[in-house]
Design a protein around this motif. Structure first.
Motif, short mmCIF file in Angstrom:
data_model
loop_
_atom_site.label_atom_id
_atom_site.label_comp_id
_atom_site.label_asym_id
_atom_site.label_seq_id
_atom_site.Cartn_x
_atom_site.Cartn_y
_atom_site.Cartn_z
N GLY A 44 -10.82 8.95 -0.21
CA GLY A 44 -12.04 8.24 0.13
C GLY A 44 -13.24 8.66 -0.70
O GLY A 44 -14.05 7.83 -1.12
N THR B 284 -6.52 5.76 0.24
CA THR B 284 -6.82 4.35 0.09
C THR B 284 -6.36 3.96 -1.30
O THR B 284 -5.81 4.80 -2.01
N ARG C 199 0.84 -1.20 0.00
CA ARG C 199 0.00 0.00 0.00
C ARG C 199 0.88 1.26 0.00
O ARG C 199 0.66 2.18 -0.76
#
Length: 187
Positions: free
Chosen positions: A129, A106, A82
């Motif tokens: 988001g 994210t 990530r």
């Protein structure tokens, strides 16, 4: 100096070619690991702090910049994590362009998993988001939400280069010549 005041004396670690082992996170060693490496003759000291530590028989000035004596090659293929996706995308949402802290980011599957998309470098991008929810399970072209850059597998060098744009909170003055040697000098 035997008390806790030596806690804030990390050493910048350079490879044998005098480039940092990593920019993000910055390659730093504790003063204890640095002194051990100096005693084992594994590093060259390039710069020192004014602070000293003492053993029963010796006094050491704490190194601020060290270079490894043996070159350590960087990994050819960076790990798919990530954090590395965020770093590849410069911590910016690939849909709206906002640059955000990691806790507000994210990742999004460009081709959603429900439509056969895989979790790979070539199909995952950084998203905020709001954009991630807006895109949801849709294909990018069906809702006109194309990523700003096509997702690709980065090289270790590309990630290192991107990391240079995000300096750490603390930079000792002795480190600057080794970190930003290709930036324009002030006149």
């Amino acid at each position: 100096m035997a008390d806790g005041s030596t806690i804030n004396f990390p050493a910048l670690v350079l490879n044998a070619d005098f480039r940092p082992l990593s920019y993000f996170p910055l390659s730093l060693w504790s003063w204890q690991d640095t002194i051990k490496a100096v005693c084992l003759d594994r590093v060259s000291v390039l710069s020192e702090y004014d602070a000293e530590v003492h053993s029963p028989h010796q006094t050491f000035r704490l190194p601020s910049v060290i270079a490894l004596k043996d070159y350590v090659p960087s990994a050819r293929k960076p790990a798919f994590t990530r954090f590395n996706v965020f770093l590849r995308d410069n911590f910016s949402c690939q849909y709206c362009g906002d640059q955000l802290p990691t806790q507000d980011l994210t990742f999004d599957h460009v081709i959603p998993r429900c439509k056969g998309g895989r979790t790979t470098w070539e199909n995952v991008v950084t998203a905020c988001g709001i954009c991630n929810l807006r895109k949801g399970p849709h294909l990018p072209h069906s809702i006109n939400m194309l990523p700003r850059q096509r997702p690709v597998r980065p090289t270790s060098w590309q990630l290192q280069d991107n990391g240079r744009a995000f300096p750490p909170n603390y930079l000792h003055e002795s480190w600057r010549d080794y970190l930003y040697w290709d930036t324009e000098l002030e006149s």
